[in-house]
Write an enzyme that holds these catalytic residues in place. Sequence first.
Site, PDB file in Angstrom:
ATOM      1  N   GLN A   1      -4.500  -4.351 -10.345  1.00  0.00           N
ATOM      2  CA  GLN A   1      -5.037  -4.964 -11.554  1.00  0.00           C
ATOM      3  C   GLN A   1      -6.336  -4.295 -12.003  1.00  0.00           C
ATOM      4  O   GLN A   1      -6.568  -4.108 -13.193  1.00  0.00           O
ATOM      5  CB  GLN A   1      -5.288  -6.460 -11.312  1.00  0.00           C
ATOM      6  CG  GLN A   1      -5.882  -7.213 -12.484  1.00  0.00           C
ATOM      7  CD  GLN A   1      -4.962  -7.275 -13.680  1.00  0.00           C
ATOM      8  OE1 GLN A   1      -3.738  -7.191 -13.535  1.00  0.00           O
ATOM      9  NE2 GLN A   1      -5.517  -7.432 -14.874  1.00  0.00           N
ATOM     10  N   GLU A   2      -7.172  -3.927 -11.037  1.00  0.00           N
ATOM     11  CA  GLU A   2      -8.478  -3.364 -11.364  1.00  0.00           C
ATOM     12  C   GLU A   2      -8.390  -1.939 -11.908  1.00  0.00           C
ATOM     13  O   GLU A   2      -9.071  -1.590 -12.874  1.00  0.00           O
ATOM     14  CB  GLU A   2      -9.380  -3.381 -10.129  1.00  0.00           C
ATOM     15  CG  GLU A   2      -9.869  -4.768  -9.716  1.00  0.00           C
ATOM     16  CD  GLU A   2     -10.935  -5.306 -10.642  1.00  0.00           C
ATOM     17  OE1 GLU A   2     -11.440  -4.545 -11.494  1.00  0.00           O
ATOM     18  OE2 GLU A   2     -11.268  -6.494 -10.529  1.00  0.00           O
ATOM     19  N   SER A   3      -7.582  -1.102 -11.277  1.00  0.00           N
ATOM     20  CA  SER A   3      -7.613   0.323 -11.639  1.00  0.00           C
ATOM     21  C   SER A   3      -6.259   0.997 -11.716  1.00  0.00           C
ATOM     22  O   SER A   3      -6.184   2.184 -12.050  1.00  0.00           O
ATOM     23  CB  SER A   3      -8.462   1.081 -10.609  1.00  0.00           C
ATOM     24  OG  SER A   3      -7.790   1.104  -9.351  1.00  0.00           O
TER      25      SER A   3
ATOM     26  N   TYR B   1      -6.649 -12.618 -15.833  1.00  0.00           N
ATOM     27  CA  TYR B   1      -6.816 -11.818 -14.612  1.00  0.00           C
ATOM     28  C   TYR B   1      -6.216 -12.548 -13.415  1.00  0.00           C
ATOM     29  O   TYR B   1      -5.471 -11.963 -12.627  1.00  0.00           O
ATOM     30  CB  TYR B   1      -8.298 -11.551 -14.395  1.00  0.00           C
ATOM     31  CG  TYR B   1      -8.635 -10.719 -13.172  1.00  0.00           C
ATOM     32  CD1 TYR B   1      -8.748  -9.335 -13.264  1.00  0.00           C
ATOM     33  CD2 TYR B   1      -8.876 -11.309 -11.937  1.00  0.00           C
ATOM     34  CE1 TYR B   1      -9.079  -8.562 -12.155  1.00  0.00           C
ATOM     35  CE2 TYR B   1      -9.200 -10.550 -10.824  1.00  0.00           C
ATOM     36  CZ  TYR B   1      -9.303  -9.189 -10.936  1.00  0.00           C
ATOM     37  OH  TYR B   1      -9.628  -8.432  -9.836  1.00  0.00           O
TER      38      TYR B   1
END
Length: 355
Positions: free
Chosen positions: A257-259, A344
Site C-alpha cells: 500500500q505504501e510504495s 488506507y
Amino acid sequence: MSSMTVEASGLSEISSRIEQIQSQLAALSGTTTTAATTDTTSSDFSTALRAATTSTGTASTGLVATNDGTSIAPPPGYGTSSGATGSDVVTDARRYLGVPYLWGGTDPSKGLDCSGLVQQVYGDLGIDLPRVSRDQAGVGTSVGSLADAQPGDLLFFGSPIYHVAIYEGDGMMIEAPHTGQSVKEIKVADFGEPVSKIQRVLGTSADTSARVPALGATATAGGSSGVGSATPYASVINAAAARTGVPADLIAAVAKQESGFNASAVSRAGAEGIMQLMPATAKGLGVTDPLDATQSINGGADYLASLLKRFGGSTTLAVAAYNAGPGAVLKYGGVPPYAETQSYVRNVLALTEAT
C-alpha cells in the site's frame, strides 16, 4: 439503614424507571432508543450505514465499527462469528476508563451511561447490541453463575434489570456507575447488589465481529506461517515477522500500500523507502538508510509492532496510526474521520487477506 444505602437504593429505582421508559419508547416507535443529538455528523451517517448492512464477510457489506462511530469495511472473508475474544472486550473497555458518566450518553467524547459503554465497546469489535440494558440482557446465551463467567461477559443487576457492566475476570468488572462518577473498575462484590443475570455474547449467533489476526498471528490465506515466495522481499518480510511477532501478511500489505514494494520511493511529504518512513521516524527506529529494503522493512515492522502494542493488538487501529499517526487515533478514539485514512485502512486489511 445508612443514608448512603438509602441514596443507592433511590438511584437504583430512578435508573430502573428510566430504563423502563426507554424500553417503552422503543416499543412505541418500533426502533431501538438512542441518545438524542442536536447535530448531524459523519458518525450518525456511518452508524446508520452499519446498522443497515449485513455481515456477509465481504468488504462491501459487513462493516467494522470504530470507537468514534465511523465504520470501515473488513477484508474479504471476515465477518464470521468468534472473531473477537473476551480479552479484546476487556482491553477495549479499559480504554474508556475515566470517561464521565452521562445518562443517555453514547458518545465517549461527551460521556457514557452503563449500557452506552457496553454498546460502544462491543460496537468497536463489530458487534451490534441494543441500546438499553434490559434489551442487552436478551442477547447471547445465559451463564449460570459468576463462577462460570469469563472475561467479556455482561453482568446485569436489578429486577427489572437497570444496570449492566463488563466482567474482567477475577471478580472484577468495568462499569459506568452514575452521575458524578466516571467509567471505572470495581469488584463485583462491591457493587452492593447481587448479579441478577449473566450473558455471553461472544461465540453466539449475535457475534458477527469482523476481526483481523491479532498480534502474534501470522496466518495467511494459504494457512502458512509467512508470505509466499511470489511476494517481493518475502524472505526479509518473513524474518521481520518472526522477529517482531507482527503478521507477515500485514507487513507485506503495508509495504504494498505504501510504495508498491518500491525501495526507492520518496513521497512529496518526504517519506522514504518501501515502508515510507518519515526521516524522524526512521531515525527513532534505528534505520540509517530508509532506501535500503532490508532496513526499511525491519523498521516498518518494528513500528507496526509498537503500534499494535499501543492499541491493544488492534490491527485496525495500528494500521490507522501508521497512516495518520497515533496521536490522531487517540484524539478520535478510533480510526480518524479522514477519507484518506479510512481508505488506507480498508485497502491494507483487504491486502492482508489477499496475501
